[in-house]
Scaffold this motif. Structure first.
Motif, short mmCIF file in Angstrom:
data_model
loop_
_atom_site.label_atom_id
_atom_site.label_comp_id
_atom_site.label_asym_id
_atom_site.label_seq_id
_atom_site.Cartn_x
_atom_site.Cartn_y
_atom_site.Cartn_z
N TRP A 175 4.03 -0.84 3.92
CA TRP A 175 3.54 0.34 3.22
C TRP A 175 4.72 1.18 2.75
CZ3 TRP A 175 -1.53 3.08 3.89
CH2 TRP A 175 -2.54 2.22 4.34
N ALA A 235 -5.80 4.27 8.76
CA ALA A 235 -5.42 3.97 7.37
C ALA A 235 -5.57 2.49 7.06
CB ALA A 235 -3.99 4.43 7.10
N GLN A 243 -2.48 5.59 -4.70
CA GLN A 243 -2.04 5.89 -3.34
C GLN A 243 -3.16 6.51 -2.50
OE1 GLN A 243 1.07 8.56 -4.36
NE2 GLN A 243 -0.31 10.20 -4.91
N ASP A 244 -3.08 6.29 -1.19
CA ASP A 244 -3.91 7.03 -0.26
C ASP A 244 -3.24 8.39 -0.07
OD1 ASP A 244 -5.23 4.61 -0.04
OD2 ASP A 244 -4.55 4.19 1.99
N ARG A 260 0.85 -1.19 0.00
CA ARG A 260 0.00 0.00 0.00
C ARG A 260 0.88 1.22 0.00
NH1 ARG A 260 -5.14 -0.58 3.23
NH2 ARG A 260 -5.25 1.67 3.03
N LEU A 295 1.04 5.52 0.79
CA LEU A 295 0.44 6.67 1.46
C LEU A 295 1.29 7.89 1.15
CD1 LEU A 295 -1.63 7.97 3.38
CD2 LEU A 295 -0.12 7.33 5.28
N ASN A 338 -7.68 10.44 2.32
CA ASN A 338 -8.45 10.11 1.12
C ASN A 338 -7.96 8.78 0.59
OD1 ASN A 338 -9.60 9.87 -1.41
ND2 ASN A 338 -9.24 11.99 -1.98
N ARG A 339 -8.84 7.79 0.62
CA ARG A 339 -8.50 6.47 0.07
C ARG A 339 -9.49 6.17 -1.06
NH1 ARG A 339 -8.83 0.53 2.46
NH2 ARG A 339 -7.64 -0.47 0.81
N GLN A 340 -9.01 6.38 -2.27
CA GLN A 340 -9.81 6.12 -3.48
C GLN A 340 -11.18 6.78 -3.38
OE1 GLN A 340 -9.66 1.85 -3.59
NE2 GLN A 340 -7.54 1.82 -4.29
#
Length: 185
Positions: free
Chosen positions: A101, A182, A112-113, A43, A45, A139-141
């Motif tokens: 991450w 997250a 990315q977040d 992931r 960030l 903001n995640r997608q």
């Protein structure tokens, strides 16, 4: 007339030696002592921005002297701009708290977040507490999570060194809260 020159020079040099020295502070990157282990691998960030209130954006460390007055120190200064220090230490603390991450202060991909943080309080207070206050938006997608935070941590000792360490501890605590959020969205 010439006999007064050495006296004047001695007085001038004596006055110069009494000027207080400046002390510069850098937030320690403490690294999170706890890891959030259920994070999926790979992931990303992006810590897009950390902004601070105008009164915190000065060179001096801020101290609240009563319920309405703040003092910006003239001799106890941030070694680099506070917003940069907060961003760098948050990247370090989140990287430590989120194994697997990639946490960066630079954009990496469209997958990315994205995290933005606004700091409205990062100072010492007259009652011996360090204040870490603000809000963050993750903001995640397209899914937005917005959380305020308001930490009041008691300093273990007096002085600016202890204040800076306590502020860093509060910032690390908030990093752990962000990391947990997250992972679970």
């Amino acid at each position: 007339m010439m006999k007064w020159i050495p006296v004047a020079l001695a007085l001038l040099l004596g006055a110069c030696s009494n000027t207080p020295s400046k002390t510069y502070y850098q937030l320690p990157a403490m690294g999170a002592s706890t890891q959030v282990n259920d994070a999926p691998a790979s992931r990303q960030l992006w810590l897009e921005h950390v902004s601070v209130a105008d009164f915190l954006a000065q060179n001096g460390v801020v101290y609240q002297t009563n319920d309405v007055q703040y003092t910006i120190a003239q001799n106890n200064l941030w070694a680099s701009p506070l917003d940069q220090q907060l961003q760098q230490t948050l990247v370090t603390n989140l990287s430590s708290a989120l194994p697997g991450w990639v946490v960066s202060s630079q954009p990496m991909s469209s997958e990315q977040d994205v995290l933005n943080v606004t700091i409205s309080g990062f100072h010492g207070r007259y009652d011996g507490k360090a204040i870490v206050r603000g809000e963050w938006v993750l903001n995640r997608q397209g899914q937005l999570i917005k959380r305020p935070f308001d930490l009041e941590l008691k300093q273990g000792e007096d002085g600016y060194d202890a204040l800076i360490r306590t502020l860093a501890q509060g910032w690390q605590q908030e990093a752990l809260v962000i990391a947990a959020q997250a992972v679970h969205i």
